[in-house]
Design a protein around this motif. Structure first.
Motif, mmCIF file in Angstrom:
data_model
loop_
_atom_site.group_PDB
_atom_site.id
_atom_site.type_symbol
_atom_site.label_atom_id
_atom_site.label_comp_id
_atom_site.label_asym_id
_atom_site.label_seq_id
_atom_site.Cartn_x
_atom_site.Cartn_y
_atom_site.Cartn_z
ATOM 1 N N LEU A 84 39.789 -18.190 11.928
ATOM 2 C CA LEU A 84 39.518 -18.472 10.523
ATOM 3 C C LEU A 84 39.958 -19.908 10.279
ATOM 4 O O LEU A 84 40.949 -20.369 10.872
ATOM 5 N N THR A 85 39.258 -20.613 9.428
ATOM 6 C CA THR A 85 39.581 -22.024 9.187
ATOM 7 C C THR A 85 39.751 -22.254 7.679
ATOM 8 O O THR A 85 39.522 -21.354 6.877
ATOM 9 N N ASP A 86 40.098 -23.471 7.339
ATOM 10 C CA ASP A 86 40.020 -23.881 5.927
ATOM 11 C C ASP A 86 39.668 -25.362 5.879
ATOM 12 O O ASP A 86 39.354 -25.966 6.916
ATOM 13 N N GLY A 87 39.729 -25.948 4.714
ATOM 14 C CA GLY A 87 39.328 -27.349 4.575
ATOM 15 C C GLY A 87 40.238 -28.308 5.321
ATOM 16 O O GLY A 87 39.847 -29.431 5.634
ATOM 17 N N LYS A 88 41.467 -27.863 5.623
ATOM 18 C CA LYS A 88 42.412 -28.772 6.287
ATOM 19 C C LYS A 88 42.351 -28.638 7.804
ATOM 20 O O LYS A 88 42.466 -29.621 8.529
ATOM 21 N N VAL A 89 42.237 -27.413 8.266
ATOM 22 C CA VAL A 89 42.185 -27.189 9.719
ATOM 23 C C VAL A 89 40.885 -26.467 10.038
ATOM 24 O O VAL A 89 40.694 -25.306 9.671
ATOM 25 N N GLY A 90 39.999 -27.200 10.692
ATOM 26 C CA GLY A 90 38.687 -26.655 11.026
ATOM 27 C C GLY A 90 38.223 -27.205 12.359
ATOM 28 O O GLY A 90 39.045 -27.583 13.209
ATOM 29 N N LEU A 91 36.912 -27.273 12.514
ATOM 30 C CA LEU A 91 36.356 -27.675 13.806
ATOM 31 C C LEU A 91 36.956 -28.975 14.364
ATOM 32 O O LEU A 91 37.333 -28.998 15.543
ATOM 33 N N PRO A 92 37.092 -30.066 13.592
ATOM 34 C CA PRO A 92 37.615 -31.301 14.210
ATOM 35 C C PRO A 92 39.004 -31.116 14.817
ATOM 36 O O PRO A 92 39.278 -31.598 15.920
ATOM 37 N N GLN A 93 39.881 -30.404 14.102
ATOM 38 C CA GLN A 93 41.241 -30.204 14.606
ATOM 39 C C GLN A 93 41.226 -29.261 15.822
ATOM 40 O O GLN A 93 42.021 -29.413 16.759
#
Ligand SMILES: C[S@@+](CC[C@H](N)C(=O)[O-])C[C@H]1O[C@@H](n2cnc3c(N)ncnc32)[C@H](O)[C@@H]1O
Length: 224
Positions: A137-146
């Motif tokens: 699960l992701t959010d706006g702060k930690v997502g695909l780039p991270q």
């Protein structure tokens, strides 16, 4: 009675009837809008604490409905509701991660399912380095780039699954180079991190409870 419904993509007749009959309906704005909940009886999430207070204020004869995404027992609101002493009945939908694995037809019984959403993302980002099949699960702060940064150089494949279960659903299968170039990522989304391309049979993984026990040399025991 407090009924907690999982919602992913579709309103079920039971959910609509319960929301219509309730004195109070708690949920995300898009869920409440989809159900046509009048202003006077809606509590929009955000923070869960004010919603818990509003439910408690209804007293013991309360008739409240909570709408949460996916399975409300999976990184969802039920833990907080029950910790506050509320008794709930849960009617789950499938989790967003189940839908993401379904989108690429991969079994998930051997996957590690984690959340990088709204909490300490370090264990989830660590997992993608060590486990061959991880759903996050992701959010706006930690997502695909991270997530790509955390697994850089390992040859991982990434499945970016946005707006699952809706008309805006979009599934992208990316290698590291392509994943680094994606610029138009929308919320909500989940990411699968795989050691193999999802179409590679190696990505199916193994579930020993089904495929049987291993002999000491690594071969499968007789299945007959
Ligand atoms: C608080 S968690 C709740 C997870 C939920 N209980 C479940 O079972 O999917 C919220 C996160 O779930 C994921 N999510 C929820 N609904 C989604 C959807 N329709 N499409 C993609 N991801 C979704 C996103 O990563 C989002 O940030």
């Amino acid at each position: 009675m407090i009924k907690v419904f999982g919602f992913i993509g579709e309103i079920t007749p039971g959910m609509q009837a319960a929301a219509d009959a309730a004195n109070l309906v708690v949920g995300g704005r898009r869920h409440l809008d989809a159900l046509g909940v009048p202003e006077a009886k809606r509590v929009v999430l955000g923070r869960i604490a004010p919603a818990i207070e509003a439910i408690q204020a209804l007293g013991p004869e309360r008739n409240a409905v909570v709408i949460a995404s996916g399975d409300p027992l999976f990184y969802g609101v039920v833990r907080r509701l029950r910790a506050a002493g509320l008794t709930v009945r849960v009617i789950p939908a499938v989790t967003s991660l189940q839908l993401a694995f379904a989108a690429v037809a991969l079994p998930w019984d051997d996957a590690l399912l984690c959340s990088a959403h709204g909490n300490d993302s370090a264990p989830a980002l660590e997992a993608v380095r060590h486990h061959p099949k991880v759903g996050l699960l992701t959010d706006g702060k930690v997502g695909l780039p991270q997530i790509v940064e955390a697994s850089a150089g390992l040859g991982r494949w990434y499945v970016l699954a946005e707006h699952l279960g809706t008309d805006d659903e979009r599934i992208r299968v990316l290698d590291e180079t392509a994943a680094r170039q994606v610029g138009d990522i929308t919320q909500p989304n989940v990411v699968l991190v795989l050691a193999h391309h999802p179409d590679d049979p190696a990505a199916l993984g193994e579930q020993h409870a089904i495929s049987g026990a291993r002999n000491p040399d690594g071969s499968l025991t007789d299945q007959r």
